[in-house]
Scaffold this active site. Structure first.
Site, PDB file in Angstrom:
ATOM      1  N   TYR A  92      41.642  52.166  25.456  1.00  0.00           N
ATOM      2  CA  TYR A  92      40.218  51.538  26.001  1.00  0.00           C
ATOM      3  C   TYR A  92      39.090  52.068  25.348  1.00  0.00           C
ATOM      4  O   TYR A  92      37.880  51.711  25.338  1.00  0.00           O
ATOM      5  CB  TYR A  92      39.863  51.137  27.509  1.00  0.00           C
ATOM      6  N   LYS A 112      31.757  49.904  40.744  1.00  0.00           N
ATOM      7  CA  LYS A 112      32.647  49.907  41.992  1.00  0.00           C
ATOM      8  C   LYS A 112      31.806  49.516  43.407  1.00  0.00           C
ATOM      9  O   LYS A 112      31.035  50.341  43.964  1.00  0.00           O
ATOM     10  CB  LYS A 112      33.291  51.039  42.133  1.00  0.00           C
ATOM     11  N   CYS A 145      61.807  19.327  50.252  1.00  0.00           N
ATOM     12  CA  CYS A 145      62.630  17.993  49.916  1.00  0.00           C
ATOM     13  C   CYS A 145      63.894  18.453  49.300  1.00  0.00           C
ATOM     14  O   CYS A 145      64.725  17.498  49.145  1.00  0.00           O
ATOM     15  CB  CYS A 145      61.906  17.260  48.807  1.00  0.00           C
ATOM     16  N   CYS A 185      58.054  21.963  42.340  1.00  0.00           N
ATOM     17  CA  CYS A 185      58.823  20.633  42.772  1.00  0.00           C
ATOM     18  C   CYS A 185      58.124  19.638  41.999  1.00  0.00           C
ATOM     19  O   CYS A 185      56.943  19.287  42.380  1.00  0.00           O
ATOM     20  CB  CYS A 185      58.893  20.605  44.218  1.00  0.00           C
ATOM     21  N   CYS A 214      63.529  23.048  46.328  1.00  0.00           N
ATOM     22  CA  CYS A 214      62.373  22.764  47.077  1.00  0.00           C
ATOM     23  C   CYS A 214      62.426  23.136  48.630  1.00  0.00           C
ATOM     24  O   CYS A 214      63.335  22.157  48.935  1.00  0.00           O
ATOM     25  CB  CYS A 214      61.645  21.537  46.830  1.00  0.00           C
ATOM     26  N   GLU A 251      35.318  45.206  31.376  1.00  0.00           N
ATOM     27  CA  GLU A 251      36.852  45.529  31.273  1.00  0.00           C
ATOM     28  C   GLU A 251      37.193  46.385  32.561  1.00  0.00           C
ATOM     29  O   GLU A 251      36.632  47.024  33.354  1.00  0.00           O
ATOM     30  CB  GLU A 251      37.139  46.129  29.973  1.00  0.00           C
ATOM     31  N   CYS A 267      58.399  14.053  47.775  1.00  0.00           N
ATOM     32  CA  CYS A 267      58.530  15.539  48.358  1.00  0.00           C
ATOM     33  C   CYS A 267      57.472  15.504  49.423  1.00  0.00           C
ATOM     34  O   CYS A 267      56.105  15.305  49.315  1.00  0.00           O
ATOM     35  CB  CYS A 267      58.126  16.678  47.597  1.00  0.00           C
ATOM     36  N   ASP A 275      43.440  52.631  37.069  1.00  0.00           N
ATOM     37  CA  ASP A 275      43.415  53.695  37.872  1.00  0.00           C
ATOM     38  C   ASP A 275      44.824  54.510  37.708  1.00  0.00           C
ATOM     39  O   ASP A 275      45.688  54.253  38.384  1.00  0.00           O
ATOM     40  CB  ASP A 275      43.640  53.416  39.349  1.00  0.00           C
ATOM     41  N   GLU A 292      44.737  55.490  29.298  1.00  0.00           N
ATOM     42  CA  GLU A 292      45.278  55.795  30.763  1.00  0.00           C
ATOM     43  C   GLU A 292      46.857  55.520  30.653  1.00  0.00           C
ATOM     44  O   GLU A 292      47.574  54.494  30.167  1.00  0.00           O
ATOM     45  CB  GLU A 292      44.813  54.929  31.623  1.00  0.00           C
ATOM     46  N   LYS A 345      38.612  49.113  35.079  1.00  0.00           N
ATOM     47  CA  LYS A 345      38.773  50.553  35.113  1.00  0.00           C
ATOM     48  C   LYS A 345      40.115  50.925  35.522  1.00  0.00           C
ATOM     49  O   LYS A 345      40.585  50.456  36.832  1.00  0.00           O
ATOM     50  CB  LYS A 345      37.610  51.122  36.086  1.00  0.00           C
TER      51      LYS A 345
HETATM   52  S1  IVH Z   1      35.340  54.562  29.029  1.00  0.00           S
HETATM   53  C1  IVH Z   1      32.710  57.250  26.986  1.00  0.00           C
HETATM   54  N1  IVH Z   1      36.869  52.576  30.222  1.00  0.00           N
HETATM   55  O1  IVH Z   1      37.630  56.490  33.898  1.00  0.00           O
HETATM   56  C2  IVH Z   1      33.470  56.405  28.031  1.00  0.00           C
HETATM   57  N2  IVH Z   1      37.229  54.701  31.115  1.00  0.00           N
HETATM   58  O2  IVH Z   1      35.264  57.728  35.284  1.00  0.00           O
HETATM   59  C3  IVH Z   1      34.977  56.966  28.039  1.00  0.00           C
HETATM   60  N3  IVH Z   1      38.873  54.800  32.530  1.00  0.00           N
HETATM   61  O3  IVH Z   1      37.360  59.191  32.082  1.00  0.00           O
HETATM   62  C4  IVH Z   1      35.654  56.167  29.356  1.00  0.00           C
HETATM   63  N4  IVH Z   1      39.609  52.683  32.736  1.00  0.00           N
HETATM   64  O4  IVH Z   1      39.638  58.422  32.601  1.00  0.00           O
HETATM   65  C5  IVH Z   1      36.499  53.892  30.137  1.00  0.00           C
HETATM   66  N5  IVH Z   1      38.281  50.859  30.917  1.00  0.00           N
HETATM   67  C6  IVH Z   1      37.928  52.265  30.959  1.00  0.00           C
HETATM   68  C7  IVH Z   1      38.552  53.219  31.587  1.00  0.00           C
HETATM   69  C8  IVH Z   1      38.082  54.318  31.695  1.00  0.00           C
HETATM   70  C9  IVH Z   1      39.424  54.047  33.217  1.00  0.00           C
HETATM   71  C10 IVH Z   1      38.794  56.171  33.210  1.00  0.00           C
HETATM   72  C11 IVH Z   1      38.619  57.273  31.945  1.00  0.00           C
HETATM   73  C12 IVH Z   1      37.359  57.969  32.187  1.00  0.00           C
HETATM   74  C13 IVH Z   1      36.894  57.631  33.755  1.00  0.00           C
HETATM   75  C14 IVH Z   1      35.625  57.764  33.897  1.00  0.00           C
END
Ligand code: IVH
Length: 745
Positions: free
Chosen positions: A227, A315, A414, A435, A411, A114, A440, A118, A175, A116
């Protein structure tokens, strides 16, 4: 109205308002207009005003309330808020899996991948289904009580939408974030008041959550997504997937894009896909998170000092290399299929090995979300060989002279009307503007260019400009017109303008005509690909070409019809299954009838499966694609195509794609995958060569793969091949083997 009636009405209004609030803020699919929503809200407010005893803290009217605080109370998290270990490449991910295996030898890999997110980490508590507490991350053990501020975020339900009794306790981790366009608007207002602005959405979110007056937070248009779980009581989850699905049911916002995979190489591939598709998500991402799906396994794995042993952040360093440039203009392109796409023309910059001067902005929605304006300084990013993208605007560089961009209402090629199509499921609309004018010029030129491109019939010298000019000068309107061009018409084609002519010339013209002559006898699968039938890529084209003698026979294919029919039977079987939930509690006679029908359908399915298998389309052509192909040949365009093939006498390029080895070769009868960049062959050329050697070329590595040919920059396919013990050939070895067989033939 009695108090009792008022109470019932208030309850109904709250349920309605909560639902519409979720549809509007989280799903972005409102069912009612703003004034209709406001009317419901006002009615509830008036009821609560008349009967103050009815007001409850979770009422939607109570999101913004309370006096400004003096300071935030410090509260302990029930379960600590952990951070994640970081991994940077596939090899490190494999070590993660090895670690898991060391602790759990019989581990059956299953992961959720999933984004992450920000944003700014938050934790919220639902007690008996009601939002009871909201806390910042703090030091992971304890944070600030920001309940009043989090209550103002419309995405966060004040009450969980549970069908049955709510769980006693749910501690949710997620988040808070802000959308780029809202940050820029907010900065504009702050600047006007001479206040400090925020350089990115993360800082803006953190600043907004730390307001002592929740009324200020309420003006900041914050969002939230969840999450993970902390402490829970009164509910059990079998897996992370179960958690995401259940939270979604509760109307808690969860990531809109996530994947379940059953090996670490697939997890890596999905993480790359997430990176490429991050523009589809409303928040900025910081790589992805890969989590072991099964909760019992997670519990056994536990912690690794202070990070979980069951999840990692992924990452890749190259995902984060960025540069800035000036966006000079936004132009709109019309593609082969009529879809309009805005393209940013930027001051040329060099990033990761290439000069970048044009960047697609995909659609108007993306421009709006990122608040991109003409004249902006923008941050751009390019990951590996992925197409460059505008990440965000550097709004501190704004001078006030930037111009807003609007999509044209006709468009640009055309001047025809534009349409938005409905998505296949339901009422929602595609974002794309199209379009639909078959005449076209832009669409015609792009279809010609596509036809002549490398992946198509490879007519060298016929690129973007020649295609444009052929259409503009009325010499060709479809790929078929190319076959009636004369040498003189092509040779005198002016690629420049009246005042500054640039004549194409006889040599170039002759080269194109020769390539077109060759194309006439190109194998059928190349034709199918070059004509760009909807949803048909290389493997589908080959599957169609090896099972049909001509385009006309594909248009009326019984084999395709049988694929569709088999899917229908499968669906009917599901419906007729007497054990299905929908039939629970039905009378015995009805169930007996269902059983009989189920048996009959199963027999029909078996018979159909055998026929479909012997039809030889393989797994390349599923029912959806089959239906799309047949439907295409029913359209005006599809029928016109068949007519042209006939009148031009093109039905005989129908020689099926070479299936059997034409050259005695070590690749004959072998299943081969090509990955990475080869120095001496384009991907298509390598595939063609292998097929001439009798190989079956596929896209993904499996136990059935005999050889993987790996060029430079090979990624997950190489790793998977190594894992499965597939024989791996470098380019030099590949060439040597080819040469040996060529010599012996
Ligand atoms: S799981 C036990 N899932 O990233 C696991 N964290 O670097 C708990 N974060 O502290 C975290 N997206 O603040 C998880 N899809 C995601 C996330 C996520 C962002 C953040 C979260 C965590 C930090 C870890």
């Amino acid at each position: 109205m009695s108090e009792c009636q008022a109470q019932a009405r208030a309850a109904a209004l709250r349920t309605d308002i909560e639902r519409h609030n979720h549809l509007y803020h989280v799903r972005a699919e409102p069912e009612i207009s703003d004034p209709q929503y406001d009317a419901l809200y006002k009615e509830l407010q008036e009821l609560e005003h008349a009967f103050p005893g009815l007001v409850t803290p979770e009422s939607p009217t109570q999101r913004v309330g309370g006096a400004p605080q003096k300071e935030f109370r410090r509260v302990r998290h029930i379960a600590p808020m952990l951070s994640l270990e970081k991994k940077e490449d596939l090899h490190e991910l494999e070590l993660f899996e090895t670690d898991v295996r060391r602790k759990i030898p019989d581990f059956q890999p299953e992961y959720i991948v999933e984004p992450k997110i920000d944003g700014v980490s938050i934790s919220v508590h639902y007690v008996d289904g009601l939002l009871a507490l909201g806390v910042t991350r703090g030091d992971g053990e304890a944070g600030d009580d920001i309940t009043a501020n989090l209550r103002t975020i419309p995405d966060i339900p004040l009450r969980l939408a549970c069908d049955g009794p709510p769980p006693k306790l749910l501690e949710l981790r997620g988040e808070a974030y802000m959308i780029e366009a809202d940050r820029i608007a907010m900065n504009g207002a702050l600047r006007a008041r001479g206040e400090k602005t925020f350089a990115n959405t993360r800082n803006a979110t953190a600043g907004s959550l730390k307001q002592l007056d929740p009324k200020l937070t309420a003006q900041r248009h914050l969002h939230a997504v969840f999450y993970a779980l902390g402490a829970v009581d009164g509910i059990r989850f079998a897996s992370h997937e179960d958690e995401l699905e259940t939270l979604k049911q509760f109307r808690v916002p969860v990531p809109a894009l996530w994947f379940k995979v059953s090996c670490i190489t697939d997890a890596e591939a999905r993480a790359r896909e997430l990176k490429e598709r991050e523009g589809e998500l409303p928040y900025e991402t910081d790589g992805s998170v890969i989590k072991v799906n099964d909760n019992a396994t997670c519990e056994r794995l536990g912690l690794k000092t202070n990070v979980p042993a069951y999840a990692v952040a992924y990452k890749r360093p190259e995902w984060f290399s960025e540069t800035t440039t000036k966006l000079n203009n936004i132009v709109v392109q019309v593609g082969r299929t009529g879809v309009l796409s805005p393209v940013a023309e930027v001051e040329t910059v060099f990033l990761e090995g290439t000069n970048i001067s044009r960047i697609t902005l995909h659609n108007a929605e993306e421009i709006r979300r990122k608040d991109i304006r003409i004249g902006d300084t923008v941050v751009i990013k390019r990951a590996g060989r992925v197409i460059p993208a505008v990440v965000r605007v550097v709004d501190d560089k704004r001078t006030g002279t930037e111009r807003l961009f609007t999509m044209p209402d006709h468009c640009p090629s055309c001047n025809g009307p534009l349409v938005q199509r409905k998505l296949a499921d339901g009422e929602a609309m595609e974002v794309a503007l199209r379009c639909e004018n078959e005449a076209c010029p832009a669409q015609q030129a792009r279809a010609i260019e596509y036809f002549a491109a490398r992946g198509g019939l490879n007519v060298e010298g016929l690129g973007e400009i020649v295609a444009d000019k052929l259409v503009e000068r009325n010499l060709a309107h479809s790929p078929f017109d190319l076959f009636i061009l004369t040498l003189e018409q092509l040779a005198t084609l002016n690629l420049g303008s009246e005042s500054a002519p640039r004549i194409f010339g006889e040599k170039n013209a002759a080269r194109i005509l020769a390539a077109l002559e060759q194309a006439r006898s190109a194998p059928l699968h190349k034709w199918i690909q070059a004509l760009g039938l909807p949803s048909v890529g290389e493997s589908t084209a080959i599957a169609l070409a090896t099972t049909h003698p001509s385009l006309a026979s594909i248009a009326h294919s019984e084999k395709l019809q049988r694929v569709i029919e088999l899917a229908r039977i499968k669906e009917d079987i599901k419906q007729a299954n007497p054990r299905a939930r929908i039939h629970k509690g039905k009378p015995a006679a009805e169930l007996a009838a269902l059983t009989a029908r189920h048996t009959e359908l199963s027999a029909r399915q078996d018979e159909r499966k055998r026929t479909v298998a012997s039809d030889g389309l393989g797994s390349e052509v599923g029912p959806a694609v089959a239906a799309e192909i047949l439907a295409y040949f029913e359209t005006k365009r599809g029928k016109a195509l068949l007519d042209r093939v006939k009148t031009l006498g093109l039905q005989s390029p129908a020689a099926p794609a070479p299936a059997a080895a034409t050259i005695p070769s070590p690749f004959a009868g072998k299943t081969v995958v090509v990955t990475g960049t080869l120095q001496h062959y384009s991907r298509e050329a390598a595939h063609d060569t292998l097929r001439q050697h009798g190989a079956k070329v596929t896209d993904s590595v499996s136990k059935k793969t005999d050889f993987l040919i790996a060029g430079t920059d090979a990624g997950s396919k190489l790793a998977k091949a190594q894992q499965l013990g597939v024989k791996i050939l470098g380019e030099a070895e590949f060439q040597k083997l080819l040469a040996s067989s060529n010599a012996s033939s």
